[in-house]
Design an enzyme around this catalytic site. Structure first.
Site, PDB file in Angstrom:
ATOM      1  N   ASN A 136       0.824  -1.221   0.000  1.00 33.60           N
ATOM      2  CA  ASN A 136       0.000   0.000   0.000  1.00 33.60           C
ATOM      3  C   ASN A 136       0.857   1.272   0.000  1.00 33.60           C
ATOM      4  OD1 ASN A 136       0.952   0.263   2.607  1.00 33.60           O
ATOM      5  ND2 ASN A 136      -1.020  -0.021   3.621  1.00 33.60           N
ATOM      6  N   GLU A 143       1.407   4.662   7.421  1.00 37.46           N
ATOM      7  CA  GLU A 143       0.351   4.160   6.559  1.00 37.46           C
ATOM      8  C   GLU A 143      -0.246   5.279   5.700  1.00 37.46           C
ATOM      9  OE1 GLU A 143       0.257   1.036   6.354  1.00 37.46           O
ATOM     10  OE2 GLU A 143      -0.789   0.043   7.992  1.00 37.46           O
TER      11      GLU A 143
END
Ligand code: PGA
Length: 251
Positions: A136, A143
Site C-alpha cells: 500500500n 500508513e
C-alpha cells in the site's frame, strides 16, 4: 532517486549486503536504520554469512529499527525485536547496548516515542537507512491516509498491513496487534543515505507510484523523492511497471 534493477532477489540481496559491509568498512561506527518483513530476510542471511567470513564487522555499529507492534512483550514471538534477533542480531557481533528498538509495551507511549527520537539524535543521526515498502506504499508503519506524522508516533495499522504480518503470528491475522509504533517520515528522511528495497510483482504498482507519481500522503514512500541520496533496489518483477522498463520491453 537512483534505481538498480536485479534479475532476482538473491542477486539483489547479495549486492545490498556487500553495500552494507563496505559501508561498515568505510565507517565502523555506522548508524544503521533497519527494516523487518519478508523482503530483508535474504539480506540478513547474506550479512550473517559475510560476518561469519569476517567480511562484515558490526562491532562498533549502532542500529535503530523502524517500528514495533504496540502492547507486545519484546521478548515474545511475534515482535519485530524477536524477528531481528532470529534473523540478524544473534548471528553478528553487534553490541547489544547499541541495538535500539521501540518498546511497544512502554507504559508512557508518548515518552517512548520522544526517547527514540532523542536516542537517534544522540547517536549522531542515521547514516544508512534500509527500507522495505508495503504493497500500500507504506514505509516503516507510516500508513497511507489524509495526513502523515513527521516524528516517531503511534499508528493504527491498516487491514492490508495486518494481513501482511499474519505470518509472524502463525498465519492468524486476528492475533496481529491493531496498533504499532513507527519512526515518522521526517525521522526517515533525516537519514543521510536511504536504500529502499522491493521485490516481487505485488510491489510493482506501488514502486511505479513511488518513483513516477506525485508526492502524496496516500503513498507515503513517494516522499522519498525529496531526499537527495536514495537508491531504489528492485528485482525485475518489482520494476516491471516502471515506464522506462515497459518501454524497453515493448521496444
Ligand atoms: P514485506 O514488508 O517485506 O513483508 O513485503 C515490507 C514493508 O511492509 O515494509
Amino acid at each position: 532517486m537512483r534505481i538498480s534493477i536485479f534479475p532476482d532477489e538473491c542477486a539483489l540481496s547479495r549486492d545490498l549486503a556487500n553495500l552494507v559491509a563496505r559501508s561498515l568498512t568505510d565507517d565502523p561506527t555506522l548508524v544503521l536504520g533497519l527494516p523487518t518483513g519478508r523482503t530483508p530476510v535474504l539480506l540478513y542471511r547474506e550479512l550473517t554469512q559475510l560476518a561469519a567470513a569476517g567480511r562484515a564487522d558490526f562491532g562498533r555499529a549502532t542500529t535503530f529499527n523502524l517500528d514495533e507492534f504496540l502492547g507486545q512483550d519484546p521478548s515474545k514471538p511475534g515482535t519485530y525485536r524477536e524477528f531481528m534477533e532470529q534473523h540478524l542480531f544473534r548471528h553478528v557481533n553487534l553490541d547489544p547496548r547499541r541495538i535500539h528498538f521501540l518498546n511497544g509495551s512502554a507504559a508512557d507511549i508518548e515518552a517512548e516515542c520522544a526517547r527514540y527520537e532523542a536516542a537517534i539524535r544522540a547517536a549522531g543521526g542515521i547514516g544508512l537507512q534500509i527500507l522495505g515498502i508495503g504493497s500500500n506504499g507504506h514505509v516503516g508503519f507510516n500508513e497511507p491516509g489524509p495526513t502523515l506524522e513527521a516524528h516517531t508516533h503511534r499508528v493504527v495499522l491498516r487491514p492490508e498491513t495486518i494481513r501482511a504480518n499474519a505470518s509472524l503470528f502463525d498465519g492468524d491475522a486476528d492475533r496481529v496487534p491493531a496498533e504499532a509504533l513507527s519512526m515518522g517520515m521526517a525521522t526517515i528522511l533525516q537519514a543521510r543515505r536511504i536504500v529502499l528495497v522491493a521485490t516481487g510483482r505485488g510491489k510493482a504498482d506501488c514502486v511505479r507510484q513511488m518513483i513516477e507519481g506525485p508526492l502524496t500522503t496516500t503513498l507515503p514512500a513517494s516522499f522519498l523523492q525529496v531526499h537527495r541520496d536514495v537508491l531504489v533496489m528492485l528485482d525485475e518483477a518489482a520494476a516491471s511497471e516502471l515506464r522506462s522498463v515497459r518501454l524497453r520491453s515493448e521496444g
